[in-house]
Design a protein around this motif. Sequence first.
Motif, PDB file in Angstrom:
ATOM      1  N   MET A  24       0.849  -1.174   0.000  1.00  0.00           N
ATOM      2  CA  MET A  24       0.000   0.000   0.000  1.00  0.00           C
ATOM      3  C   MET A  24       0.895   1.238   0.000  1.00  0.00           C
ATOM      4  N   SER A  25       0.521   2.249  -0.754  1.00  0.00           N
ATOM      5  CA  SER A  25       1.303   3.485  -0.819  1.00  0.00           C
ATOM      6  C   SER A  25       1.204   4.230   0.505  1.00  0.00           C
ATOM      7  N   ASP A  26       2.148   5.173   0.705  1.00  0.00           N
ATOM      8  CA  ASP A  26       2.097   5.976   1.930  1.00  0.00           C
ATOM      9  C   ASP A  26       0.784   6.742   2.025  1.00  0.00           C
ATOM     10  N   ASP A  27       0.303   7.277   0.882  1.00  0.00           N
ATOM     11  CA  ASP A  27      -0.972   7.998   0.914  1.00  0.00           C
ATOM     12  C   ASP A  27      -2.103   7.078   1.345  1.00  0.00           C
ATOM     13  N   GLY A  28      -2.075   5.840   0.871  1.00  0.00           N
ATOM     14  CA  GLY A  28      -3.099   4.871   1.274  1.00  0.00           C
ATOM     15  C   GLY A  28      -3.008   4.563   2.754  1.00  0.00           C
ATOM     16  N   LYS A  29      -1.784   4.424   3.262  1.00  0.00           N
ATOM     17  CA  LYS A  29      -1.595   4.159   4.688  1.00  0.00           C
ATOM     18  C   LYS A  29      -2.045   5.360   5.518  1.00  0.00           C
ATOM     19  N   CYS A  30      -1.758   6.550   5.022  1.00  0.00           N
ATOM     20  CA  CYS A  30      -2.191   7.763   5.727  1.00  0.00           C
ATOM     21  C   CYS A  30      -3.713   7.832   5.779  1.00  0.00           C
ATOM     22  N   ARG A  31      -4.347   7.489   4.697  1.00  0.00           N
ATOM     23  CA  ARG A  31      -5.809   7.527   4.643  1.00  0.00           C
ATOM     24  C   ARG A  31      -6.387   6.503   5.636  1.00  0.00           C
ATOM     25  N   VAL A  32      -5.815   5.298   5.677  1.00  0.00           N
ATOM     26  CA  VAL A  32      -6.279   4.276   6.620  1.00  0.00           C
ATOM     27  C   VAL A  32      -6.081   4.754   8.047  1.00  0.00           C
ATOM     28  N   LEU A  33      -4.922   5.339   8.342  1.00  0.00           N
ATOM     29  CA  LEU A  33      -4.669   5.838   9.686  1.00  0.00           C
ATOM     30  C   LEU A  33      -5.710   6.890  10.052  1.00  0.00           C
ATOM     31  N   ALA A  34      -5.962   7.813   9.161  1.00  0.00           N
ATOM     32  CA  ALA A  34      -6.930   8.875   9.446  1.00  0.00           C
ATOM     33  C   ALA A  34      -8.315   8.296   9.703  1.00  0.00           C
ATOM     34  N   GLU A  35      -8.693   7.273   8.948  1.00  0.00           N
ATOM     35  CA  GLU A  35     -10.019   6.677   9.107  1.00  0.00           C
ATOM     36  C   GLU A  35     -10.140   5.866  10.395  1.00  0.00           C
ATOM     37  N   ARG A  36      -9.053   5.262  10.853  1.00  0.00           N
ATOM     38  CA  ARG A  36      -9.109   4.335  11.986  1.00  0.00           C
ATOM     39  C   ARG A  36      -8.551   4.899  13.284  1.00  0.00           C
ATOM     40  N   LEU A  37      -8.020   6.096  13.253  1.00  0.00           N
ATOM     41  CA  LEU A  37      -7.335   6.643  14.418  1.00  0.00           C
ATOM     42  C   LEU A  37      -8.248   6.790  15.632  1.00  0.00           C
ATOM     43  N   SER A  38      -9.422   7.325  15.451  1.00  0.00           N
ATOM     44  CA  SER A  38     -10.332   7.485  16.589  1.00  0.00           C
ATOM     45  C   SER A  38     -10.679   6.140  17.199  1.00  0.00           C
ATOM     46  N   ALA A  39     -10.931   5.154  16.346  1.00  0.00           N
ATOM     47  CA  ALA A  39     -11.248   3.814  16.853  1.00  0.00           C
ATOM     48  C   ALA A  39     -10.068   3.259  17.641  1.00  0.00           C
ATOM     49  N   SER A  40      -8.865   3.546  17.179  1.00  0.00           N
ATOM     50  CA  SER A  40      -7.667   3.078  17.881  1.00  0.00           C
ATOM     51  C   SER A  40      -7.567   3.728  19.259  1.00  0.00           C
ATOM     52  N   LEU A  41      -7.743   5.028  19.326  1.00  0.00           N
ATOM     53  CA  LEU A  41      -7.648   5.736  20.606  1.00  0.00           C
ATOM     54  C   LEU A  41      -8.761   5.331  21.568  1.00  0.00           C
ATOM     55  N   ASP A  42      -9.906   4.913  21.021  1.00  0.00           N
ATOM     56  CA  ASP A  42     -11.028   4.474  21.854  1.00  0.00           C
ATOM     57  C   ASP A  42     -10.894   3.020  22.283  1.00  0.00           C
TER      58      ASP A  42
END
Length: 102
Positions: free
Chosen positions: A1-19
């Motif tokens: 996966m490209s860095d942009d794709g990884k960044c997009r996944v991180l942005a989408e899943r970050l709140s769920a991770s912190l919760d």
Amino acid sequence: MSDDGKCRVLAERLSASLDGDLDAAECRRLQRHARDCPRCARIVRELERTTGLCRRAAEAPLPAPIRRLALARVRALMQAEAGRRPPATRRSGATRRSRRTD
């Protein structure tokens, strides 16, 4: 996966991770990416800081005048909302009995 794709996944899943809503393996993947990506690392730090501020603010008691004002406004909103709703239809035993034809 490209860095942009990884960044997009991180942005989408970050709140769920912190919760705490993600499994350990997915959390580790997000953490590895954030460790290697300065842009995502900044996003993680900012969201962690914001989340911490929100949690601390939620623990602080409201001053009495503000609490009274908030309660009065909530009550007013609830009364206004109740006035906009059609009356509730009640099904009582009397209503059902009145429909009998003996």
